[in-house]
Design a protein around this motif. Structure first.
Motif, PDB file in Angstrom:
ATOM      1  N   TYR A  57      -3.052 -16.163   7.966  1.00 51.23           N
ATOM      2  CA  TYR A  57      -2.731 -16.769   6.693  1.00 51.23           C
ATOM      3  C   TYR A  57      -2.286 -15.646   5.758  1.00 51.23           C
ATOM      4  CZ  TYR A  57      -7.469 -15.103   5.776  1.00 51.23           C
ATOM      5  OH  TYR A  57      -8.600 -14.328   5.676  1.00 51.23           O
ATOM      6  N   ASN A  58      -1.508 -15.995   4.753  1.00 50.39           N
ATOM      7  CA  ASN A  58      -1.078 -14.976   3.795  1.00 50.39           C
ATOM      8  C   ASN A  58      -2.252 -14.583   2.912  1.00 50.39           C
ATOM      9  OD1 ASN A  58       1.836 -14.731   4.270  1.00 50.39           O
ATOM     10  ND2 ASN A  58       1.816 -16.909   3.822  1.00 50.39           N
ATOM     11  N   HIS A  59      -2.360 -13.289   2.666  1.00 51.34           N
ATOM     12  CA  HIS A  59      -3.484 -12.758   1.888  1.00 51.34           C
ATOM     13  C   HIS A  59      -3.015 -12.555   0.454  1.00 51.34           C
ATOM     14  CE1 HIS A  59      -7.272 -10.575   1.307  1.00 51.34           C
ATOM     15  NE2 HIS A  59      -6.575  -9.774   0.541  1.00 51.34           N
ATOM     16  N   THR A  60      -3.586 -13.305  -0.490  1.00 54.40           N
ATOM     17  CA  THR A  60      -3.260 -13.119  -1.901  1.00 54.40           C
ATOM     18  C   THR A  60      -4.565 -13.008  -2.669  1.00 54.40           C
ATOM     19  OG1 THR A  60      -3.318 -15.451  -2.505  1.00 54.40           O
ATOM     20  CG2 THR A  60      -1.253 -14.624  -1.573  1.00 54.40           C
ATOM     21  N   GLU A  61      -4.464 -12.694  -3.928  1.00 54.85           N
ATOM     22  CA  GLU A  61      -5.660 -12.586  -4.751  1.00 54.85           C
ATOM     23  C   GLU A  61      -5.932 -13.890  -5.512  1.00 54.85           C
ATOM     24  OE1 GLU A  61      -7.725 -10.170  -4.501  1.00 54.85           O
ATOM     25  OE2 GLU A  61      -6.376  -9.234  -3.059  1.00 54.85           O
ATOM     26  N   ALA A  62      -5.114 -14.909  -5.316  1.00 57.08           N
ATOM     27  CA  ALA A  62      -5.267 -16.154  -6.040  1.00 57.08           C
ATOM     28  C   ALA A  62      -6.463 -16.951  -5.531  1.00 57.08           C
ATOM     29  CB  ALA A  62      -3.992 -16.995  -5.883  1.00 57.08           C
ATOM     30  N   PRO A  63      -7.078 -17.769  -6.403  1.00 56.72           N
ATOM     31  CA  PRO A  63      -8.158 -18.641  -5.930  1.00 56.72           C
ATOM     32  C   PRO A  63      -7.608 -19.693  -4.984  1.00 56.72           C
ATOM     33  CG  PRO A  63      -7.543 -19.200  -8.168  1.00 56.72           C
ATOM     34  CD  PRO A  63      -6.829 -17.932  -7.833  1.00 56.72           C
ATOM     35  N   THR A 276      -1.944   3.341   6.587  1.00 64.39           N
ATOM     36  CA  THR A 276      -2.388   2.940   5.259  1.00 64.39           C
ATOM     37  C   THR A 276      -1.329   3.281   4.211  1.00 64.39           C
ATOM     38  OG1 THR A 276      -3.539   5.042   4.894  1.00 64.39           O
ATOM     39  CG2 THR A 276      -4.790   3.254   5.922  1.00 64.39           C
ATOM     40  N   ALA A 277      -1.626   2.928   2.967  1.00 69.11           N
ATOM     41  CA  ALA A 277      -0.641   3.049   1.893  1.00 69.11           C
ATOM     42  C   ALA A 277      -0.133   4.478   1.721  1.00 69.11           C
ATOM     43  CB  ALA A 277      -1.242   2.543   0.583  1.00 69.11           C
ATOM     44  N   GLU A 278      -0.984   5.478   1.965  1.00 71.18           N
ATOM     45  CA  GLU A 278      -0.556   6.857   1.742  1.00 71.18           C
ATOM     46  C   GLU A 278       0.551   7.285   2.699  1.00 71.18           C
ATOM     47  OE1 GLU A 278      -3.533   9.787   4.173  1.00 71.18           O
ATOM     48  OE2 GLU A 278      -4.309   8.952   2.316  1.00 71.18           O
ATOM     49  N   CYS A 279       0.706   6.561   3.827  1.00 68.43           N
ATOM     50  CA  CYS A 279       1.762   6.892   4.790  1.00 68.43           C
ATOM     51  C   CYS A 279       2.756   5.746   4.955  1.00 68.43           C
ATOM     52  CB  CYS A 279       1.152   7.222   6.150  1.00 68.43           C
ATOM     53  SG  CYS A 279       0.138   8.714   6.156  1.00 68.43           S
ATOM     54  N   GLU A 280       2.742   4.821   4.038  1.00 63.93           N
ATOM     55  CA  GLU A 280       3.611   3.643   4.162  1.00 63.93           C
ATOM     56  C   GLU A 280       5.081   4.019   4.014  1.00 63.93           C
ATOM     57  OE1 GLU A 280       4.301  -0.509   1.708  1.00 63.93           O
ATOM     58  OE2 GLU A 280       2.246   0.113   2.160  1.00 63.93           O
ATOM     59  N   LEU A 281       5.882   3.555   4.937  1.00 62.91           N
ATOM     60  CA  LEU A 281       7.318   3.798   4.889  1.00 62.91           C
ATOM     61  C   LEU A 281       7.977   2.796   3.949  1.00 62.91           C
ATOM     62  CD1 LEU A 281       7.963   4.381   8.701  1.00 62.91           C
ATOM     63  CD2 LEU A 281       7.604   6.101   6.925  1.00 62.91           C
ATOM     64  N   GLU A 303       6.696  -4.177   8.940  1.00 62.09           N
ATOM     65  CA  GLU A 303       6.543  -5.083   7.798  1.00 62.09           C
ATOM     66  C   GLU A 303       5.091  -4.980   7.329  1.00 62.09           C
ATOM     67  OE1 GLU A 303       7.508  -9.782   6.787  1.00 62.09           O
ATOM     68  OE2 GLU A 303       7.215  -9.133   8.860  1.00 62.09           O
ATOM     69  N   TYR A 304       4.892  -4.515   6.095  1.00 64.11           N
ATOM     70  CA  TYR A 304       3.551  -4.187   5.614  1.00 64.11           C
ATOM     71  C   TYR A 304       2.897  -5.357   4.885  1.00 64.11           C
ATOM     72  CZ  TYR A 304       4.613   0.699   6.635  1.00 64.11           C
ATOM     73  OH  TYR A 304       4.940   1.874   7.266  1.00 64.11           O
ATOM     74  N   PHE A 305       1.616  -5.592   5.226  1.00 61.40           N
ATOM     75  CA  PHE A 305       0.768  -6.542   4.536  1.00 61.40           C
ATOM     76  C   PHE A 305      -0.505  -5.810   4.126  1.00 61.40           C
ATOM     77  CE2 PHE A 305       3.594  -9.041   7.133  1.00 61.40           C
ATOM     78  CZ  PHE A 305       3.944 -10.104   6.302  1.00 61.40           C
ATOM     79  N   PRO A 306      -1.338  -6.393   3.259  1.00 59.16           N
ATOM     80  CA  PRO A 306      -2.503  -5.646   2.769  1.00 59.16           C
ATOM     81  C   PRO A 306      -3.422  -5.117   3.862  1.00 59.16           C
ATOM     82  CG  PRO A 306      -2.154  -7.577   1.405  1.00 59.16           C
ATOM     83  CD  PRO A 306      -1.191  -7.682   2.548  1.00 59.16           C
ATOM     84  N   ASP A 307      -3.657  -5.895   4.910  1.00 58.41           N
ATOM     85  CA  ASP A 307      -4.654  -5.513   5.918  1.00 58.41           C
ATOM     86  C   ASP A 307      -4.056  -5.098   7.250  1.00 58.41           C
ATOM     87  OD1 ASP A 307      -6.733  -6.317   4.119  1.00 58.41           O
ATOM     88  OD2 ASP A 307      -6.223  -8.385   4.625  1.00 58.41           O
TER      89      ASP A 307
END
Length: 374
Positions: A57-63, A276-281, A303-307
């Motif tokens: 599922y898509n990961h968002t911060e929304a309720p 992780t984000a520090e090496c994200e292309l 293709e980058y997603f949060p996790d």
């Protein structure tokens, strides 16, 4: 209207892999069609058991608002919807009783290897297509293992000791370990790569030292019991295999099980990329040329997603027809890799289950970690 709705939901379909029924996700892009708030992420569920697995599922911060058989579960109807990196949990706000658990399932790694990656795995992993290339990479691993293990308290216990190769592939680690004197339990989910491993084992005259198992590395203790092996002296999990697991919870569990299976002084060696984000292309740099020859080109796109990172592998192959004409054919497939930081997360997870870190170095852009059981 239906065509517009199908287009809107194209990237938001979830597939239930356990139980009966189905699930679909309607994202905020469908607001004008479905009259949902852009702060909500709706999951419609039909006839599902209390716990089931779905595709990502898509990961968002929304309720969230979850709808099951026309009943709505949301904060304004007395339910608490909690989100973590790997699951969604719905509970009664008043009693805390959990009524639904949605567990995220990563992309199908086995399908990806069976359908596409096994065809080019050894080519890119060994840095070439010949047996000489394969043997040269094996020699590199042998040198690395020897240098790392010699500094550990148990010295690797390689003389007649038992090693488990978690995600062995075509044997680039199993072969050198067997040559070093280990009896190796080699586990992989791709039968084609296991067959390749056996061919190389015959070529190196080490078939008696390698026992292959087709299956999930999370079940390695089951295979050890089948082989009547009470404990091991070494475990290796190389080249991003740890990132193929469905969640960080699976990683922690695997680390714990490896620790409990190791003899005192035994070691666990793993290698992984920092995604992780520090090496994200960024932008065009996410398109990566992997390897190529006159008739085959292997590239991938990240293709980058949060996790996790969705890795899209593409192979272009020059095919000859019976009439002598040639044309390029494209094959593509994708799978997910967890985003784990080698030091901030992996090493800390290893320490948390009882390991001490005896070596950490970067080789060819990959973190190589050796953890030892006291």
């Amino acid at each position: 209207m239906l065509k517009r709705l199908a287009t809107t939901l194209k990237r938001a379909v979830l597939k239930v892999t356990q139980g009966v029924g189905h699930a679909s996700v309607l994202r905020e892009e469908a607001e004008h069609l479905l009259q949902v708030s852009d702060s909500e992420f709706i999951i419609s569920i039909f006839h599902l058991p209390p716990t089931f697995e779905v595709w990502d599922y898509n990961h968002t911060e929304a309720p969230l608002r979850i709808v099951q058989d026309s009943r709505t579960y949301s904060a304004d109807s007395g339910f608490l919807v909690e989100r973590s990196a790997d699951l969604l949990k719905v509970s009664e706000a008043s009693s805390g009783l959990v009524v639904l658990t949605l567990k995220k399932k990563m992309g199908d790694v086995k399908r990806h290897y069976d359908d596409l990656l096994s065809d080019v795995y050894t080519w890119y992993a060994a840095g070439g297509r010949t047996t000489a290339d394969y043997d040269a990479r094996c020699d590199q691993y042998k040198e690395y293992f020897a240098s790392v293990l010699q500094a550990t308290p148990g010295g690797g216990n390689k003389n007649g000791g038992v090693a488990v190769d978690l995600g062995c592939g075509s044997g680039l680690q199993s072969i050198p370990l067997s040559v070093m004197g280990y009896n190796v339990v080699s586990i992989d989910l791709c039968d084609r790569l296991l067959q390749e491993l056996q061919r190389h084992a015959e070529r190196h005259s080490v078939t008696s030292r390698i026992r292959p198992f087709s299956g999930d590395i999370m079940q390695f203790q089951t295979y050890l019991r089948e082989a009547s092996i009470p404990e091991i002296n070494l475990a290796v999990c190389m080249v991003d295999t740890i990132l193929h697991l469905p969640s960080k919870e699976h990683v922690r569990l695997l680390f714990s099980n490896v620790f409990s299976s190791l003899a005192s002084g035994g070691s666990f060696i793993l290698s992984l990329r920092n995604l992780t984000a520090e090496c994200e292309l960024k932008n065009e740099s996410r398109f990566l040329p992997v390897c190529s020859c006159e008739t085959k080109i292997f590239t991938c796109f990240l293709e980058y997603f949060p996790d996790y990172v969705n890795v899209h592998d593409l192979i272009h192959e020059l095919v000859s027809e019976p009439d002598g004409t040639k044309h390029w054919v494209q094959k593509c497939s994708s799978y997910h890799k967890l985003r784990l930081h080698p030091t901030a997360e992996v090493i800390e997870m290893l320490k948390a289950v009882g390991f001490s870190i005896s070596d950490h170095r970067v080789i060819r852009g990959m973190s190589h970690i050796c953890a030892t059981k006291p």
